[in-house]
Scaffold this motif. Structure first.
Motif: not given
Length: 174
Positions: A80, A128, A151, A161, A164
């Motif tokens: 990301p 994550g 993310q 949710r 990260v």
């Protein structure tokens, strides 16, 4: 304890431990229908076989006394935008049977996972983690990770949710 790279012959066993540990971690906290949808699409033998065979990743298996008790799945591909460090590698999955929590097994799996990312020229590790998982967040922080963004993680039909987290894999930045 033994940690090894999964082979194609491990696909069925990996699929089983992946679903079992995922359900242990999140089953009581999520709707049964969402868990079913997610597990059906992510933990089948064919899917795990493809993940084992992927050139841009590795699956590590943890065995204790010949029993498969956990795993991690790593990827060295796109990250990301919030992952700013160079050459990122992802810890995509990191799970142990709950009976093995708090026994040092997870720390050893993390050590081997980070070494494996480094051996594939990754300089930044990222992952994550669900914002509602304080135990995992504390574990990752203990291992040098810090929050850099968020993310969305889709569990069935539920959009959750995730934080990260990243950490450097170079000696000068640790």
């Amino acid at each position: 304890m033994k940690i090894r790279v999964a082979s194609p012959a491990d696909a069925a066993a990996l699929a089983q431990i992946a679903e079992e540990t995922f359900r242990q971690a999140f089953g009581e906290l999520n709707a049964a229908a969402d868990m079913e949808l997610y597990c059906r699409s992510h933990f089948g033998t064919a899917r795990q076989g493809a993940e084992i065979a992927a050139a841009d990743g590795a699956s590590l298996l943890v065995e204790c006394q010949g029993e498969l008790v956990g795993f991690s799945q790593l990827r060295w591909s796109a990250a990301p935008d919030c992952v700013a460090g160079p050459s990122p590698g992802e810890i995509a999955r990191f799970y142990l049977l709950s009976a093995f929590h708090g026994k040092g097994v997870a720390s050893e799996l993390m050590r081997v996972s980070l070494e494996t990312l480094q051996s594939h020229d990754c300089k930044t590790a990222w992952l994550g983690v669900w914002q509602e998982n304080p135990r995992a967040i504390a574990f990752y922080r203990k291992h040098g990770f810090h929050v850099v963004g968020e993310q969305i993680f889709v569990l069935g039909n539920d959009h959750q949710r995730d934080f990260v987290l990243t950490r450097s894999l170079t000696d000068s930045d640790r």
